[in-house]
Design a protein around this motif. Structure first.
Motif, PDB file in Angstrom:
ATOM      1  N   CYS A 131     -38.097   1.388 -65.600  1.00 54.30           N
ATOM      2  CA  CYS A 131     -37.622   0.996 -66.937  1.00 54.30           C
ATOM      3  C   CYS A 131     -38.827   0.713 -67.823  1.00 54.30           C
ATOM      4  O   CYS A 131     -39.945   0.515 -67.326  1.00 54.30           O
ATOM      5  CB  CYS A 131     -36.680  -0.210 -66.877  1.00 54.30           C
ATOM      6  SG  CYS A 131     -37.495  -1.746 -66.491  1.00 54.30           S
ATOM      7  N   GLY A 132     -38.565   0.691 -69.115  1.00 58.15           N
ATOM      8  CA  GLY A 132     -39.654   0.503 -70.066  1.00 58.15           C
ATOM      9  C   GLY A 132     -40.337  -0.837 -69.891  1.00 58.15           C
ATOM     10  O   GLY A 132     -41.564  -0.950 -69.977  1.00 58.15           O
ATOM     11  N   THR A 133     -39.522  -1.865 -69.633  1.00 58.14           N
ATOM     12  CA  THR A 133     -40.083  -3.206 -69.501  1.00 58.14           C
ATOM     13  C   THR A 133     -41.081  -3.278 -68.344  1.00 58.14           C
ATOM     14  O   THR A 133     -42.146  -3.895 -68.469  1.00 58.14           O
ATOM     15  CB  THR A 133     -38.943  -4.222 -69.256  1.00 58.14           C
ATOM     16  OG1 THR A 133     -37.922  -3.983 -70.214  1.00 58.14           O
ATOM     17  CG2 THR A 133     -39.425  -5.637 -69.353  1.00 58.14           C
ATOM     18  N   VAL A 136     -44.270  -1.818 -69.434  1.00 54.04           N
ATOM     19  CA  VAL A 136     -45.017  -2.706 -70.328  1.00 54.04           C
ATOM     20  C   VAL A 136     -45.719  -3.802 -69.518  1.00 54.04           C
ATOM     21  O   VAL A 136     -46.901  -4.091 -69.726  1.00 54.04           O
ATOM     22  CB  VAL A 136     -44.068  -3.330 -71.389  1.00 54.04           C
ATOM     23  CG1 VAL A 136     -44.749  -4.472 -72.137  1.00 54.04           C
ATOM     24  CG2 VAL A 136     -43.603  -2.266 -72.373  1.00 54.04           C
ATOM     25  N   PHE A 159     -40.890  -5.134 -80.380  1.00 62.44           N
ATOM     26  CA  PHE A 159     -40.050  -5.387 -79.202  1.00 62.44           C
ATOM     27  C   PHE A 159     -40.674  -4.643 -78.019  1.00 62.44           C
ATOM     28  O   PHE A 159     -41.077  -3.486 -78.149  1.00 62.44           O
ATOM     29  CB  PHE A 159     -38.617  -4.884 -79.436  1.00 62.44           C
ATOM     30  CG  PHE A 159     -37.738  -5.065 -78.228  1.00 62.44           C
ATOM     31  CD1 PHE A 159     -37.280  -6.326 -77.870  1.00 62.44           C
ATOM     32  CD2 PHE A 159     -37.400  -3.983 -77.421  1.00 62.44           C
ATOM     33  CE1 PHE A 159     -36.478  -6.505 -76.744  1.00 62.44           C
ATOM     34  CE2 PHE A 159     -36.603  -4.151 -76.297  1.00 62.44           C
ATOM     35  CZ  PHE A 159     -36.140  -5.412 -75.954  1.00 62.44           C
ATOM     36  N   HIS A 160     -40.740  -5.324 -76.866  1.00 66.61           N
ATOM     37  CA  HIS A 160     -41.365  -4.686 -75.711  1.00 66.61           C
ATOM     38  C   HIS A 160     -40.570  -4.843 -74.425  1.00 66.61           C
ATOM     39  O   HIS A 160     -41.052  -4.443 -73.358  1.00 66.61           O
ATOM     40  CB  HIS A 160     -42.775  -5.262 -75.505  1.00 66.61           C
ATOM     41  CG  HIS A 160     -43.673  -5.045 -76.682  1.00 66.61           C
ATOM     42  ND1 HIS A 160     -44.189  -3.818 -77.007  1.00 66.61           N
ATOM     43  CD2 HIS A 160     -44.093  -5.900 -77.651  1.00 66.61           C
ATOM     44  CE1 HIS A 160     -44.918  -3.927 -78.123  1.00 66.61           C
ATOM     45  NE2 HIS A 160     -44.862  -5.163 -78.531  1.00 66.61           N
ATOM     46  N   GLY A 161     -39.366  -5.431 -74.503  1.00 69.31           N
ATOM     47  CA  GLY A 161     -38.580  -5.607 -73.281  1.00 69.31           C
ATOM     48  C   GLY A 161     -38.196  -7.056 -73.097  1.00 69.31           C
ATOM     49  O   GLY A 161     -38.544  -7.908 -73.924  1.00 69.31           O
ATOM     50  N   GLU A 232     -46.082  -1.548 -80.841  1.00 68.60           N
ATOM     51  CA  GLU A 232     -45.313  -0.309 -80.969  1.00 68.60           C
ATOM     52  C   GLU A 232     -45.948   0.491 -82.113  1.00 68.60           C
ATOM     53  O   GLU A 232     -46.202  -0.092 -83.182  1.00 68.60           O
ATOM     54  CB  GLU A 232     -43.875  -0.608 -81.383  1.00 68.60           C
ATOM     55  CG  GLU A 232     -43.016  -1.305 -80.383  1.00 68.60           C
ATOM     56  CD  GLU A 232     -41.611  -1.508 -80.958  1.00 68.60           C
ATOM     57  OE1 GLU A 232     -41.308  -2.609 -81.427  1.00 68.60           O
ATOM     58  OE2 GLU A 232     -40.834  -0.534 -80.957  1.00 68.60           O
ATOM     59  N   TRP A 237     -36.714  -1.163 -82.678  1.00 66.97           N
ATOM     60  CA  TRP A 237     -35.712  -2.213 -82.891  1.00 66.97           C
ATOM     61  C   TRP A 237     -35.954  -2.954 -84.183  1.00 66.97           C
ATOM     62  O   TRP A 237     -35.014  -3.466 -84.791  1.00 66.97           O
ATOM     63  CB  TRP A 237     -35.679  -3.175 -81.697  1.00 66.97           C
ATOM     64  CG  TRP A 237     -35.125  -2.473 -80.515  1.00 66.97           C
ATOM     65  CD1 TRP A 237     -35.820  -1.900 -79.498  1.00 66.97           C
ATOM     66  CD2 TRP A 237     -33.739  -2.183 -80.264  1.00 66.97           C
ATOM     67  NE1 TRP A 237     -34.958  -1.278 -78.633  1.00 66.97           N
ATOM     68  CE2 TRP A 237     -33.679  -1.447 -79.065  1.00 66.97           C
ATOM     69  CE3 TRP A 237     -32.559  -2.488 -80.938  1.00 66.97           C
ATOM     70  CZ2 TRP A 237     -32.469  -1.004 -78.530  1.00 66.97           C
ATOM     71  CZ3 TRP A 237     -31.358  -2.047 -80.402  1.00 66.97           C
ATOM     72  CH2 TRP A 237     -31.322  -1.318 -79.212  1.00 66.97           C
ATOM     73  N   ASP A 265     -47.249   0.625 -77.060  1.00 70.92           N
ATOM     74  CA  ASP A 265     -45.985   0.664 -76.326  1.00 70.92           C
ATOM     75  C   ASP A 265     -45.163   1.808 -76.923  1.00 70.92           C
ATOM     76  O   ASP A 265     -44.510   1.659 -77.959  1.00 70.92           O
ATOM     77  CB  ASP A 265     -45.256  -0.676 -76.448  1.00 70.92           C
ATOM     78  CG  ASP A 265     -43.917  -0.639 -75.726  1.00 70.92           C
ATOM     79  OD1 ASP A 265     -43.588   0.400 -75.125  1.00 70.92           O
ATOM     80  OD2 ASP A 265     -43.192  -1.655 -75.774  1.00 70.92           O
ATOM     81  N   VAL A 267     -42.695   3.364 -75.397  1.00 75.94           N
ATOM     82  CA  VAL A 267     -41.453   3.545 -74.643  1.00 75.94           C
ATOM     83  C   VAL A 267     -40.416   4.280 -75.496  1.00 75.94           C
ATOM     84  O   VAL A 267     -39.735   5.190 -75.040  1.00 75.94           O
ATOM     85  CB  VAL A 267     -40.919   2.171 -74.161  1.00 75.94           C
ATOM     86  CG1 VAL A 267     -39.462   2.232 -73.755  1.00 75.94           C
ATOM     87  CG2 VAL A 267     -41.771   1.675 -72.985  1.00 75.94           C
ATOM     88  N   LEU A 268     -40.348   3.879 -76.779  1.00 71.19           N
ATOM     89  CA  LEU A 268     -39.313   4.458 -77.643  1.00 71.19           C
ATOM     90  C   LEU A 268     -39.820   5.658 -78.444  1.00 71.19           C
ATOM     91  O   LEU A 268     -39.052   6.546 -78.789  1.00 71.19           O
ATOM     92  CB  LEU A 268     -38.805   3.341 -78.571  1.00 71.19           C
ATOM     93  CG  LEU A 268     -37.600   3.593 -79.442  1.00 71.19           C
ATOM     94  CD1 LEU A 268     -36.783   2.309 -79.597  1.00 71.19           C
ATOM     95  CD2 LEU A 268     -38.000   4.084 -80.826  1.00 71.19           C
ATOM     96  N   LYS A 294     -37.864   5.905 -72.026  1.00 67.41           N
ATOM     97  CA  LYS A 294     -36.669   6.446 -72.675  1.00 67.41           C
ATOM     98  C   LYS A 294     -36.535   7.962 -72.505  1.00 67.41           C
ATOM     99  O   LYS A 294     -36.063   8.416 -71.474  1.00 67.41           O
ATOM    100  CB  LYS A 294     -36.622   6.001 -74.136  1.00 67.41           C
ATOM    101  CG  LYS A 294     -36.439   4.467 -74.230  1.00 67.41           C
ATOM    102  CD  LYS A 294     -35.880   4.058 -75.546  1.00 67.41           C
ATOM    103  CE  LYS A 294     -35.753   2.564 -75.705  1.00 67.41           C
ATOM    104  NZ  LYS A 294     -34.413   2.057 -75.469  1.00 67.41           N
TER     105      LYS A 294
HETATM  106  C1  LIG Z   1     -40.810  -0.290 -77.571  1.00 69.12           C
HETATM  107  C2  LIG Z   1     -40.003  -0.695 -76.386  1.00 69.12           C
HETATM  108  N1  LIG Z   1     -40.637  -1.182 -75.305  1.00 69.12           N
HETATM  109  C3  LIG Z   1     -39.969  -1.538 -74.189  1.00 69.12           C
HETATM  110  C4  LIG Z   1     -38.595  -1.447 -74.131  1.00 69.12           C
HETATM  111  C5  LIG Z   1     -37.864  -1.848 -72.896  1.00 69.12           C
HETATM  112  O1  LIG Z   1     -37.402  -0.711 -72.246  1.00 69.12           O
HETATM  113  P1  LIG Z   1     -36.235  -0.799 -71.140  1.00 69.12           P
HETATM  114  O2  LIG Z   1     -34.983  -1.202 -71.860  1.00 69.12           O
HETATM  115  O3  LIG Z   1     -36.179   0.592 -70.590  1.00 69.12           O
HETATM  116  O4  LIG Z   1     -36.683  -1.791 -70.129  1.00 69.12           O
HETATM  117  C6  LIG Z   1     -37.887  -0.939 -75.224  1.00 69.12           C
HETATM  118  C7  LIG Z   1     -36.422  -0.830 -75.180  1.00 69.12           C
HETATM  119  O5  LIG Z   1     -35.755  -0.622 -76.136  1.00 69.12           O
HETATM  120  C8  LIG Z   1     -38.608  -0.561 -76.395  1.00 69.12           C
HETATM  121  O6  LIG Z   1     -37.978  -0.087 -77.464  1.00 69.12           O
END
Ligand SMILES: Cc1ncc(COP(=O)(O)O)c(C=O)c1O
Length: 453
Positions: A131-133, A136, A159-161, A232, A237, A265, A267-268, A294
């Motif tokens: 998962c993204g979190t 991170v 936002f990072h999780g 980010e 978000w 970050d 992830v998105l 993602k």
């Molecule tokens: C920039 C960013 N980092 C981390 C996350 C966390 O990812 P996850 O929900 O896959 O753990 C998200 C989730 O929306 C995100 O947008």
């Protein structure tokens, strides 16, 4: 530009609402499920529909209603739902080898070689997560291992999780996170062109002032043990907030001058979402550490941490492996997604769709005075609704109504208070994107009328 057959949507058939949505079957299933399944997102609470299947750019609910998809799950199915090449790759490995911890496998080897090829600069050290979190958090451990320092700085509205390290670099809205940020975690303002804090005499945003503030902040508010900025590139978000083009190059230089690392970050924002592999490529910079997620597996849970050459060895110090990270199904999904993006020129396609959407959204801004700002970078788009263009007061009620009205017309998408967020699959045909935007336009018009604007 080559169009994938997978992308095709017959606009005579979709969107098609055979019941008022959420329909009776959705309601009944939702009631059964939520008797036990708790903690739903605002998105679902506002429109509690139950989905049964997804195909490319469309979704079908249990009542048979068909929707155009402007959400990609939640910024995830960038290549459309159940892309055959991704589904086949996962199915093949599900029948061959599901897990071998972090032992080497042929598919993992192919994936890391591919990543080293497509990523910019010397981003060529990798580890995988589910998962993204988790990516991170692992990135944060690399930053500490690579510098021997502890403090990190993130930006307002990032936002990072939701685990402690990740949430400590975001707004902590809820006491359940422990009421305190992890020690050494800091938040600073970052430039939002629509809502600038520091401006030049001509009224445009002054990125130099932000950088100057960071200089002073580090002097006065940290214990001079800063390992990195963790940001980010575009805030998802936070409301698809795109920084000025000169911000990240200036921040990269600032970090280099102060021997501080830069973690993006992504992830998105990665894997074609904004029209590049990494969003940072728009500004010609290479972060030291990157989290990728993602769309990386197009729906299969696979995420990555990528680091520059000098920090590869830091992975050795952080106990990097995990139960599911880099399992063969995950690697197969990520490799297939990467190959589809290349083969179908989807970086270009995403860019094209963003430009098309921006033009259409500019028209909405001319028509509706509650539209304060519109923005898009590839298939990451946003419309900010305000009560008054001068005061820019956020219009949350309008955001909620527009979301529900467009959803009821057959557009599955993502609300965020007063900022409407769109993340359509990057394979979407122009006509389908424009149809979805027409639906939003109509919903904004109706909402403005209803609320007396
Ligand atoms: C920039 C960013 N980092 C981390 C996350 C966390 O990812 P996850 O929900 O896959 O753990 C998200 C989730 O929306 C995100 O947008």
């Amino acid at each position: 530009m080559k169009k994938s057959d997978w992308a095709h949507v017959d606009l005579k058939k979709v969107p098609k609402m055979v019941t008022a949505a959420p329909g009776p079957k959705s309601k009944s299933l939702h009631d059964r499920c939520t008797k036990y399944f708790k903690g739903l997102s605002g998105q679902v609470k506002l429109f509690p529909v139950a989905f049964e299947s997804g195909h490319g750019c469309t979704l079908t609910d249990v009542d048979g209603n068909q929707y155009i998809d402007f959400s990609s799950g939640i910024y995830v199915t960038t290549l459309g739902h159940c892309h055959p090449k991704v589904s086949e790759a996962v199915a093949k490995h599900a029948g061959q080898l599901m897990n071998a911890h972090d032992f080497t496998t042929p598919i993992k080897t192919k994936l890391v070689e591919k990543l080293a090829e497509v990523l910019p600069g010397d981003l060529n050290g990798f580890q995988f997560y589910d998962c993204g979190t988790a990516a991170v958090e692992a990135g944060q451990r690399v930053l500490r291992a690579g510098t021997g320092r502890n403090e990190m700085i993130s930006g307002f509205y990032d936002f990072h999780g939701k685990t402690y390290g990740a949430v400590s670099l975001a707004e902590i809205r809820s006491p359940v996170y422990g009421r305190v940020r992890a020690p050494g975690m800091h938040m600073v303002p970052r430039p939002n062109p629509y809502r600038p804090i520091w401006t030049k005499p001509d009224g445009t945003i002054d990125t130099d002032k932000y950088i100057e503030f960071y200089e002073e902040y580090i002097q006065r508010a940290t214990v001079h043990d800063v390992a990195a900025f963790v940001l980010e590139p575009i805030q998802g978000w936070g409301g698809s907030v795109i920084p000025p083009d000169d911000f990240f190059p200036k921040l990269r230089k600032f970090c280099d001058d102060h021997k501080i690392l830069l973690m993006a970050d992504e992830v998105l924002t990665s894997w074609a979402r904004t029209g590049k592999w990494l969003c940072c490529e728009h500004w010609g910079i290479v972060p030291d550490v990157v989290s990728i997620g993602k769309g990386f597996g197009n729906g299969f849970p696979v995420t990555a941490v990528a680091v520059r050459e000098p920090f590869k060895e830091s992975f050795e110090k952080i106990s990097a492996s995990s139960s599911y990270g880099g399992n063969p199904m995950a690697c197969a999904a990520a490799l297939a997604s990467t190959e589809v993006i290349e083969q179908e020129n989807l970086l270009e396609r995403s860019t094209h769709l963003g430009e098309l959407a921006l033009k259409r959204m500019e028209k909405m801004k001319q028509t509706h005075k509650i539209v304060g700002d519109v923005r898009a970078k590839g298939c990451l788009m946003g419309i900010e609704l305000v009560k008054d263009r001068k005061t820019k007061e956020p219009f949350d009620k309008a955001g909620e109504l527009v979301y529900k009205k467009a959803f009821a017309r057959g557009l599955a998408w993502i609300p965020a208070g007063h900022i409407l967020r769109m993340s359509p699959p990057v394979i979407m045909e122009d006509e389908v994107l424009l149809k979805g935007l027409d639906m939003i336009d109509e919903a904004i018009g109706e909402t403005a009328k209803e609320l007396g604007y």
